[in-house]
Design a protein around this motif. Structure first.
Motif, PDB file in Angstrom:
ATOM      1  N   SER A   1     170.122  53.839  -9.791  1.00 37.33           N
ATOM      2  CA  SER A   1     169.302  52.684 -10.134  1.00 37.33           C
ATOM      3  C   SER A   1     168.654  52.957 -11.484  1.00 37.33           C
ATOM      4  N   THR A   2     168.711  51.984 -12.358  1.00 37.88           N
ATOM      5  CA  THR A   2     168.101  52.099 -13.676  1.00 37.88           C
ATOM      6  C   THR A   2     167.057  50.999 -13.808  1.00 37.88           C
ATOM      7  N   MET A   3     165.809  51.417 -13.798  1.00 39.67           N
ATOM      8  CA  MET A   3     164.656  50.522 -13.953  1.00 39.67           C
ATOM      9  C   MET A   3     164.537  49.494 -12.820  1.00 39.67           C
ATOM     10  N   THR A   4     165.021  49.846 -11.629  1.00 43.58           N
ATOM     11  CA  THR A   4     164.913  48.925 -10.493  1.00 43.58           C
ATOM     12  C   THR A   4     164.283  49.563  -9.254  1.00 43.58           C
TER      13      THR A   4
ATOM     14  N   ASP B   1     163.527  55.216 -13.770  1.00 42.43           N
ATOM     15  CA  ASP B   1     162.631  54.067 -13.658  1.00 42.43           C
ATOM     16  C   ASP B   1     161.420  54.267 -14.551  1.00 42.43           C
ATOM     17  N   TRP B   2     160.687  53.186 -14.722  1.00 42.92           N
ATOM     18  CA  TRP B   2     159.431  53.243 -15.452  1.00 42.92           C
ATOM     19  C   TRP B   2     158.450  54.125 -14.691  1.00 42.92           C
TER      20      TRP B   2
ATOM     21  N   GLU C   1     153.783  49.776 -22.277  1.00 42.02           N
ATOM     22  CA  GLU C   1     154.045  48.882 -23.406  1.00 42.02           C
ATOM     23  C   GLU C   1     155.369  48.145 -23.243  1.00 42.02           C
ATOM     24  N   ASP C   2     156.311  48.746 -22.546  1.00 40.72           N
ATOM     25  CA  ASP C   2     157.574  48.104 -22.181  1.00 40.72           C
ATOM     26  C   ASP C   2     157.684  48.119 -20.662  1.00 40.72           C
ATOM     27  N   GLY C   3     158.528  47.238 -20.128  1.00 37.65           N
ATOM     28  CA  GLY C   3     158.732  47.237 -18.691  1.00 37.65           C
ATOM     29  C   GLY C   3     157.570  46.620 -17.937  1.00 37.65           C
TER      30      GLY C   3
ATOM     31  N   VAL D   1     151.774  48.976 -15.345  1.00 40.60           N
ATOM     32  CA  VAL D   1     151.676  50.312 -14.762  1.00 40.60           C
ATOM     33  C   VAL D   1     151.390  50.262 -13.262  1.00 40.60           C
ATOM     34  N   ASP D   2     150.635  49.262 -12.804  1.00 39.68           N
ATOM     35  CA  ASP D   2     150.295  49.209 -11.374  1.00 39.68           C
ATOM     36  C   ASP D   2     151.484  48.861 -10.490  1.00 39.68           C
ATOM     37  N   GLU D   3     152.597  48.435 -11.078  1.00 41.15           N
ATOM     38  CA  GLU D   3     153.805  48.161 -10.305  1.00 41.15           C
ATOM     39  C   GLU D   3     154.735  49.369 -10.246  1.00 41.15           C
ATOM     40  N   ARG D   4     154.407  50.397 -10.965  1.00 40.65           N
ATOM     41  CA  ARG D   4     155.291  51.553 -11.090  1.00 40.65           C
ATOM     42  C   ARG D   4     154.948  52.658 -10.088  1.00 40.65           C
TER      43      ARG D   4
END
Length: 203
Positions: free
Chosen positions: A108-111, A152-153, A160-162, A165-168
């Motif tokens: 998974s990439t960024m998901t 992932d992020w 700043e991208d993606g 932060v609170d979703e990571r």
């Protein structure tokens, strides 16, 4: 229970932005999956979107599944053009239509933040007592010894991208989630904005 949301279909063009390679290159992804010297493997791209990374990994596999919960993403991918060995699968990560031990690997990439259980962030028990449905499903469909690669992020990034932060997830959150499903983490890298983890499916 999954993460916050899926990527908006109306912004699908953004998934084809070559600047994504700043965070994960084809070479890094293929190497983490252990596909450098084999082409007979069956691999799944988890949250494949428009197939940006599916296209990169597919040449190193026999079959590459593009798995996305949004059928509209598959339609966009088909319009772009599917490689011959790519099969689109519309499903959530917690209910994959594969038999046990079907995959040699998955990535998974960024998901990851979209499908993993955010409850791990506040979980204070042992990993043995935590159950993430999506990760348990991945442990079922990846063969023993197969690899699960997560890029992932990071919750320790600047945001700043993606996603915000609170979703990571932090790298320790991801590690604990994977270990709760029985995976063995063999590599974990915490980078400026992203994290990368390679885990082996339990024997």
């Amino acid at each position: 229970m999954g993460g916050f949301h899926t990527f908006p279909v109306e912004r699908a063009d953004a998934l084809e932005d070559p600047s994504r390679y700043r965070y994960c290159s084809r070479e890094e992804l293929v190497s983490m999956l252990g596909l450098d010297d084999r082409d007979d493997s069956t691999v799944a791209d988890l949250g494949s979107g428009t197939g940006f990374y599916t296209d990169d990994v597919a040449p190193f596999t026999d079959t590459c599944y593009a798995v996305d919960v949004q059928s509209e993403m598959h339609e966009t991918y088909r319009e772009k053009g599917l490689p011959e060995n790519v099969e689109c699968v519309t499903a959530g990560i917690d209910s994959l239509p594969f038999p046990d031990d079907h995959l040699d690997g998955a990535f998974s990439t960024m998901t990851y933040h979209e499908f993993s259980d955010p409850a791990i962030r506040s979980f204070e028990g042992t990993t043995d007592s935590f159950h993430d449905e999506a990760l348990a499903e991945l442990a079922r469909v990846i063969r023993p010894g197969g690899r699960l690669v997560t890029v992932d992020w990071s919750a320790d990034g600047q945001g700043e991208d993606g996603p915000s932060v609170d979703e990571r997830f932090s790298i320790s959150d991801v590690r604990r989630g994977l270990e709760s499903a029985g995976f063995e983490v063999i590599r974990d890298d915490d980078r400026p904005e992203t994290l990368a983890i390679v885990a082996i499916c339990p024997e």
